[in-house]
Design an enzyme around this catalytic site. Sequence first.
Site, PDB file in Angstrom:
ATOM      1  N   VAL A 191      48.477  21.158  85.628  1.00  0.00           N
ATOM      2  CA  VAL A 191      47.429  21.640  86.530  1.00  0.00           C
ATOM      3  C   VAL A 191      47.973  22.794  87.371  1.00  0.00           C
ATOM      4  CG1 VAL A 191      45.860  21.058  88.408  1.00  0.00           C
ATOM      5  CG2 VAL A 191      46.387  19.341  86.661  1.00  0.00           C
ATOM      6  N   GLU A 228      41.532  34.221  75.962  1.00  0.00           N
ATOM      7  CA  GLU A 228      41.845  34.019  74.556  1.00  0.00           C
ATOM      8  C   GLU A 228      40.775  34.691  73.693  1.00  0.00           C
ATOM      9  OE1 GLU A 228      44.530  32.557  73.521  1.00  0.00           O
ATOM     10  OE2 GLU A 228      45.242  31.604  75.370  1.00  0.00           O
ATOM     11  N   ASP A 261      38.603  23.514  80.341  1.00  0.00           N
ATOM     12  CA  ASP A 261      39.958  23.531  80.896  1.00  0.00           C
ATOM     13  C   ASP A 261      39.951  23.021  82.335  1.00  0.00           C
ATOM     14  OD1 ASP A 261      42.877  24.847  80.840  1.00  0.00           O
ATOM     15  OD2 ASP A 261      41.900  25.480  82.692  1.00  0.00           O
ATOM     16  N   LYS A 314      41.562  19.403  84.250  1.00  0.00           N
ATOM     17  CA  LYS A 314      42.391  19.434  85.458  1.00  0.00           C
ATOM     18  C   LYS A 314      41.737  18.651  86.591  1.00  0.00           C
ATOM     19  CE  LYS A 314      44.280  23.905  84.080  1.00  0.00           C
ATOM     20  NZ  LYS A 314      44.248  25.367  84.283  1.00  0.00           N
ATOM     21  N   GLY A 360      50.525  31.287  82.567  1.00  0.00           N
ATOM     22  CA  GLY A 360      51.566  32.223  82.156  1.00  0.00           C
ATOM     23  C   GLY A 360      52.843  31.497  81.801  1.00  0.00           C
TER      24      GLY A 360
END
Length: 430
Positions: free
Chosen positions: A134, A192, A203, A207, A306
Amino acid sequence: MMRTRPLKVALLGCGVVGSEVARIMTTHADDLAARIGAPVELAGVAVRRPSKVREGIDPSLVTTDATALVKRGDIDVVVEVIGGIEPARTLITTAFEHGASVVSANKALLAQDGAALHAAAEEHDKDLYYEAAVAGAIPLIRPLRESLAGDKVNRVLGIVNGTTNFILDKMDSTGAGYQEALDEATALGYAEADPTADVEGFDAAAKAAILAGIAFHTRVRLDDVYREGMTEVTAADFASAREMGCTIKLLAICERAEDGESVTARVHPAMIPLSHPLASVRGAYNAVFVESDASGQLMFYGPGAGGAPTASAVLGDLVAVCRNRLSEATGPGESAYAALPVSPMGDVVTRYHISLDVADKPGVLAQVATVFAEHGVSIDTVRQQGKDGEASLVVVTHRASDASLSGTVEALRKLDTVRGVASIMRVEGE
């Protein structure tokens, strides 16, 4: 005194994050050893394409047989960064069975099967850590699980997906449309090729499930989280938000009910006041706002994705788990003692911003106001603009339940004077 025998680490996955984990383990080996009390050794790296050149990784460590790697028996910690449900789930449980603790960044798996994974870790007296699942590098799981363990968390409100925040920020700051902003995010590598998981909120929902479970000591699965994407947000919505002194963010919101007897978890676009700290979170950054009884309001901010930022969170967990191995202890496991029910979205109470296309003639506002009153939804403000027989009517409500608002909108659609519902958006963060 430092132990000389190294702790052995198996790395499952060597993509953007996994390669950074391996690099940091190598370049910071002495510092990690000093912090842990023993050296750590990369004992194997499981990949799908062994022929790919991986700078800084001994080719003899690379294998395509992840199962054999986690079954070796001499592995102390397995780092799982391959993502997805399978084979990750089986590999993690196999690692526990063969004596290894696990560090994972797998939000989807933890949101779906976190309870079973925690149970497997407890059964084999091993650690399961997942700070990287997360908000990337932002320390969030450990503060909720440990630093605030003596407090009562009431609300977690956050921007937990950098791609969507970049797109919405670009729409807000430049007036770009959704597709134009998405194209720029893709060109810059923030989105993406298939951005569905991000822009449709999958996504962020995973989380939110993890955060709600930890914050409220309650098992919250992905299926419990209401999810609404941001693909329908328009430049007109941002114009309306600016007129209210707001901006629009895709938020993950986890709340304890006012009576404390239930919780909710949801992901959707929302207007938030420009005065709120989350409104100033720009670009691909993440931020999470936590409200608790004793600590009050806390905010955690930083890069949420990242290779290097996520690897930083993985290495932090690795250090903690290795320390536990040396002391023959385990860290905090699942805390689900509260077992609070998760309320459906229909029970959620918030403010709403509704934009209607209506006929520009006398009596329209009265008709619309009557519908709101009949459904028990109180109006805060109304703004009307008309031209050439058509008009736009913007209504902002006081707090109302999602169910009552849905009934109101359904009734509005039946009015002859209402041409259509242009947009509906929740207003949060007050």
